[in-house]
Design an enzyme around this catalytic site. Structure first.
Site, PDB file in Angstrom:
ATOM      1  N   HIS A   1      -8.110  -4.880  -0.926  1.00 13.95           N
ATOM      2  CA  HIS A   1      -6.983  -4.159  -0.346  1.00 13.95           C
ATOM      3  C   HIS A   1      -6.745  -4.623   1.090  1.00 13.95           C
ATOM      4  CE1 HIS A   1      -4.099  -0.846  -0.548  1.00 13.95           C
ATOM      5  NE2 HIS A   1      -4.321  -0.725   0.749  1.00 13.95           N
TER       6      HIS A   1
ATOM      7  N   ASP B   1     -10.130  -3.399  -5.295  1.00 15.96           N
ATOM      8  CA  ASP B   1      -9.221  -2.456  -4.659  1.00 15.96           C
ATOM      9  C   ASP B   1      -9.144  -1.199  -5.521  1.00 15.96           C
ATOM     10  OD1 ASP B   1      -7.182  -1.106  -3.371  1.00 15.96           O
ATOM     11  OD2 ASP B   1      -5.634  -2.595  -3.776  1.00 15.96           O
TER      12      ASP B   1
ATOM     13  N   SER C   1       0.840  -1.199   0.000  1.00 19.11           N
ATOM     14  CA  SER C   1       0.000   0.000   0.000  1.00 19.11           C
ATOM     15  C   SER C   1       0.881   1.258   0.000  1.00 19.11           C
ATOM     16  CB  SER C   1      -0.946  -0.044   1.200  1.00 19.11           C
ATOM     17  OG  SER C   1      -1.972   0.910   1.078  1.00 19.11           O
TER      18      SER C   1
END
Length: 399
Positions: free
Chosen positions: A373, A343, A189
């Site tokens: 995610h 995501d 991320s």
């Protein structure tokens, strides 16, 4: 029917409405996923409510909740864990206890959390580092870095850059018994963002003599220009990371001024004089047809130059690695990119896959069709364990 029964039914209906979220048909273990989502949604709503009341900043409250999931640096029968600093940046070092006849591989890992949250001490990252160290017989460095809203770009980037650069010193590698030819940088991320940016910038640093062998980017955030790509439109409110929350993270990375967030929500934050940058993030040409089907690319609507002058970071390649030109990409190491179907950041990762391959970089793209995610952090889910195994297996084969 008594008042109590009616009240109970009403409360039950409200709770059910709050909890229930329609999930895609192919999501595995839907009730477990729904439970995780409800837990995270409740915490998010509480922190937003506290911010609305003026009690605390949203991200500051979220940090308090997340701190309860941190664990101390405890060694076990397989791995020794210690805390130290690399050029004044706090890191955790994971060293396998079994003796090694040769130098070990090294992985420098950068946690996610939207540049605002998280730490190397969070339980999912601690477990990931332990498992990676044990399975690869590798030295794992898991780094911290300064976080927003107290600190903004480029502080996060600079902390990670300096820590990686310190790790790549020959004397440091010798101290930990790391093979200088088998080192990689990884992150998820926002950590994937920092990993991609750091690896790009290291190429031009004359002080860094040791070259990385691989980079691993797990559902990375890579660009700020276009937050209306298909994945941003498809997954506006899905599970862990909604479009609005991602934009809040992006804006907090650069400033606490909410005007940037507002402009990004309308996708009108880029000034006309930066229009040339859109060629690097044009999803109509960089995404495979399966991801663009049913969507029409619209030319960007430009905003004024005020925001870019006040907060130039959101147009900086060190914050948005997809803005690097092709000459910058050609020298990058072998790359692993993991993306998830559900995501908002999916298209960032897929576009980077295309651009890296076009530049001649060897890329392994692992797309998780039923993933969302944060999948790697949810080891209690089957998909989380599989994703971790796939990531570590790739490292084992390529590092």
């Amino acid at each position: 029917m008594g008042r109590g029964t009616v009240l109970l039914l009403i409360v039950g209906a409200i709770v059910a409405y709050y909890v229930y979220t329609p999930l895609p048909d192919d999501v595995e273990e839907p009730w477990k996923v729904l439970w995780i989502y409800t837990h995270m949604k409740t915490l998010k709503d509480l922190t937003l409510f506290a911010e609305f009341l003026g009690m605390n900043h949203f991200m500051s409250s979220a940090k308090i909740f997340m701190s309860f999931h941190e664990v101390p640096p405890t060694s076990d029968e397989n791995v020794s864990v210690m805390e130290t600093t690399f050029d004044n940046v706090p890191v955790r070092v994971y060293v396998p206890k079994r003796k090694s006849e040769t130098l070990r591989r090294g992985v420098f890992y950068i946690h996610g959390g939207g540049w605002c949250l998280g730490s190397a001490a969070l339980l999912p990252y601690d477990l990931l580092s332990r498992n990676t160290a044990e399975r690869l017989d590798a030295i794992i460095i898991s780094t911290d870095y300064r976080l927003a809203p107290e600190y903004h770009f480029p502080n996060q980037f600079e902390d990670v850059y300096h820590a990686v650069k310190w790790f790549l010193r020959q004397d440091v590698l010798e101290r930990y018994g790391v093979d200088a030819e088998r080192i990689g940088v990884a992150g998820d991320s926002a950590g994937g963002n920092l990993a991609a940016a750091v690896v790009q910038q290291l190429q031009d640093d004359p002080d860094v003599k040791i070259k990385l062998k691989i980079q691993a980017l797990i559902y990375p955030a890579l660009q700020t220009l276009d937050v209306n790509s298909p994945s941003y439109k498809e997954d506006t409110n899905f599970l862990v990371l909604s479009k609005s929350l991602m934009i809040r993270f992006w804006s907090e990375y650069f400033t606490t001024d909410r005007s940037l967030e507002k402009a990004m929500l309308s996708n009108q934050h880029v000034p006309l004089e930066s229009s040339h940058l859109f060629k690097f993030v044009n999803w109509s040409s960089l995404l495979p047809e399966r991801f663009t089907k049913g969507y029409v690319y619209n030319n960007p609507t430009f905003g004024g130059s005020e925001l870019s002058k006040k907060y130039p970071g959101f147009l900086d390649v060190k914050a948005a690695p997809l803005l690097a030109d092709d000459s910058k990409l050609r020298g990058l190491p072998m790359t692993y990119i993991l993306t998830c179907q559900y995501d908002v950041l999916r298209d960032d990762g897929v576009m980077y896959v295309t651009r890296l391959r076009n530049a001649g970089v060897r890329v392994t793209h692992n797309h998780i069709e039923d993933g969302f995610h944060g999948t790697l952090s949810f080891r209690e889910l089957k998909i989380g364990s599989r994703t971790e195994n796939q990531y570590i297996s790739w490292l084992s084969d390529n590092l």
